[in-house]
Design a protein around this motif. Structure first.
Motif, PDB file in Angstrom:
ATOM      1  N   CYS A  30      12.237  49.750  55.011  1.00  0.00           N
ATOM      2  CA  CYS A  30      12.208  49.835  53.545  1.00  0.00           C
ATOM      3  C   CYS A  30      13.399  49.121  52.904  1.00  0.00           C
ATOM      4  O   CYS A  30      14.403  48.825  53.559  1.00  0.00           O
ATOM      5  N   ASP A 127      11.860  49.383  47.165  1.00  0.00           N
ATOM      6  CA  ASP A 127      10.941  50.528  47.315  1.00  0.00           C
ATOM      7  C   ASP A 127      11.425  51.728  46.506  1.00  0.00           C
ATOM      8  O   ASP A 127      10.652  52.360  45.799  1.00  0.00           O
ATOM      9  N   SER A 188      11.193  46.926  38.072  1.00  0.00           N
ATOM     10  CA  SER A 188      10.187  46.463  39.030  1.00  0.00           C
ATOM     11  C   SER A 188      10.293  47.189  40.383  1.00  0.00           C
ATOM     12  O   SER A 188       9.469  46.959  41.273  1.00  0.00           O
ATOM     13  N   LYS A 190       9.540  50.050  42.980  1.00  0.00           N
ATOM     14  CA  LYS A 190       8.296  50.832  43.070  1.00  0.00           C
ATOM     15  C   LYS A 190       8.519  52.272  42.621  1.00  0.00           C
ATOM     16  O   LYS A 190       7.660  52.886  42.008  1.00  0.00           O
ATOM     17  N   LYS A 191       9.678  52.820  42.971  1.00  0.00           N
ATOM     18  CA  LYS A 191       9.998  54.191  42.579  1.00  0.00           C
ATOM     19  C   LYS A 191      11.454  54.205  42.103  1.00  0.00           C
ATOM     20  O   LYS A 191      12.290  53.508  42.679  1.00  0.00           O
ATOM     21  N   HIS A 225       8.188  53.512  33.036  1.00  0.00           N
ATOM     22  CA  HIS A 225       7.930  53.291  34.471  1.00  0.00           C
ATOM     23  C   HIS A 225       7.026  54.419  34.960  1.00  0.00           C
ATOM     24  O   HIS A 225       7.207  55.570  34.557  1.00  0.00           O
ATOM     25  N   ASP A 227       6.650  55.747  38.004  1.00  0.00           N
ATOM     26  CA  ASP A 227       7.090  56.624  39.101  1.00  0.00           C
ATOM     27  C   ASP A 227       8.605  56.828  39.010  1.00  0.00           C
ATOM     28  O   ASP A 227       9.377  56.209  39.731  1.00  0.00           O
TER      29      ASP A 227
END
Ligand code: F6R
Length: 241
Positions: A30, A127, A188, A190-191, A225, A227
Motif C-alpha cells: 500500500c 491509499d 485524491s 482513496k481514504k 470526499h 471516505d
C-alpha cells in the motif's frame, strides 16, 4: 464525513493505528500519506507496538509525507525527514528507498513539486492519507486562501502556523516557507483520516465539519470526499452542535 469522538488522544492512537496496520496486512504494497506534528505521535507509537508483536512487515509499503520546511537541512532535528525517522521509520522494517519527502532545499521548487506529484501518481495514488489540522484549519500546509490549491507547491506560512510551531525551534528561527502537497492531491487519496486533539483545535474542527466549504477553512473541503474518517478527542469536539 464520519466523525468518531474518543475520550483521549491515546485511544485515538490505538484506533487509527489499527486502521493502518490492517491496511498493511491486507495490502502489503500500500501507499500511505503521512503527517508530522504532535497529533500523529500516539498513532505512530501504536503502529510500532503492533509491528513489534510480529506478523506484519512494512517492506512493501511506500510512504509520502505531506510537507517539508524550506531552507532547513534534511539532517536538522526539526526537519520532517528527521521527525518521521525518529517517530516511526527507524522502528519499522520499511525500506529507506520507499519513504518519500518533498525536498524543501531543492534549487527549483516548481520542478521538485512536479516530481513529487508525478511520483505519487506513478505509485498509483495514496491509499490512506493521514492528516492533522492547524489551529487555522490548514491541512498539510495549505493555509487559508482565496482558492483551493491543486498539486504540491511552495507556501509562505501564516503567523498562526509560525506561532504554533516555533516552540520546537530553540536555536535557529523557524523557516517561513515550506513545500506542501496541495488540496487536490490530498483529496485524491482513496481514504482520508484526520485527527484533531486538544481545545486549541475546537474552532477549526467546528468550521471544518459544520461550516461552509471554503478555501478560508482549507479542511472544510473534506466534506466533499466520500471516505473521510475524523477522529476527535472530547476537547477538540467541544464546540460541535
Ligand atoms: C504536518 C502538517 C500539519 C499538521 C498541523 C497540526 O505534516 O501537515 O498540517 O498536521 O499543523 O499540527 P500538530 O499536530 O502539531 O498540532
Amino acid at each position: 464525513m464520519k466523525v468518531n469522538i474518543f475520550k483521549t488522544a491515546e485511544e485515538i492512537g490505538v484506533a487509527v493505528a489499527e486502521i493502518f496496520t490492517n491496511e498493511v496486512k491486507n495490502n502489503p504494497d500500500c501507499v500511505l500519506g503521512l503527517a508530522t506534528g504532535a497529533t500523529p505521535i500516539p498513532t505512530y507509537q501504536n503502529i510500532i507496538s503492533t509491528y513489534e508483536k510480529g506478523g506484519i512487515s512494512f517492506k512493501g509499503v511506500k510512504t509520502y509525507n505531506l510537507d517539508e520546511y524550506c531552507n532547513l537541512p534534511k539532517s536538522d532535528k526539526n526537519s520532517y525527514y528527521t521527525f518521521m525517522h525518529e517517530q516511526l521509520f527507524n522502528s519499522l522494517d520499511i525500506l529507506e528507498e520507499n519513504v518519500h519527502f518533498l525536498d524543501g532545499n531543492a534549487a527549483d521548487c516548481d520542478e521538485e513539486c512536479k516530481r513529487y506529484d508525478d511520483e505519487i501518481n506513478n505509485a498509483g495514488g495514496i491509499d490512506i492519507q493521514l492528516l492533522g489540522i492547524g489551529n487555522n484549519a490548514h491541512i498539510g500546509f495549505n493555509e487559508p486562501a482565496d482558492e483551493f490549491t491543486t498539486g504540491s507547491f511552495k507556501v509562505q506560512l501564516t503567523e498562526s502556523t509560525i506561532n504554533a510551531n516555533k516552540i520546537y525551534f530553540d536555536e535557529n528561527p523557524m523557516p517561513t516557507h515550506a513545500l506542501t502537497m496541495g488540496i487536490q492531491q490530498i483529496m485524491s487519496a482513496k481514504k482520508v483520516i484526520l485527527i484533531a486533539t486538544g481545545p486549541k483545535k475546537a474552532e477549526a474542527v467546528k468550521n471544518m465539519i459544520e461550516g461552509p466549504v471554503t478555501a478560508q477553512v482549507p479542511a472544510s473541503i473534506l466534506q466533499k470526499h466520500d471516505d473521510v474518517l475524523i477522529f476527535l478527542d472530547e476537547a477538540a469536539a467541544s464546540l460541535l452542535k
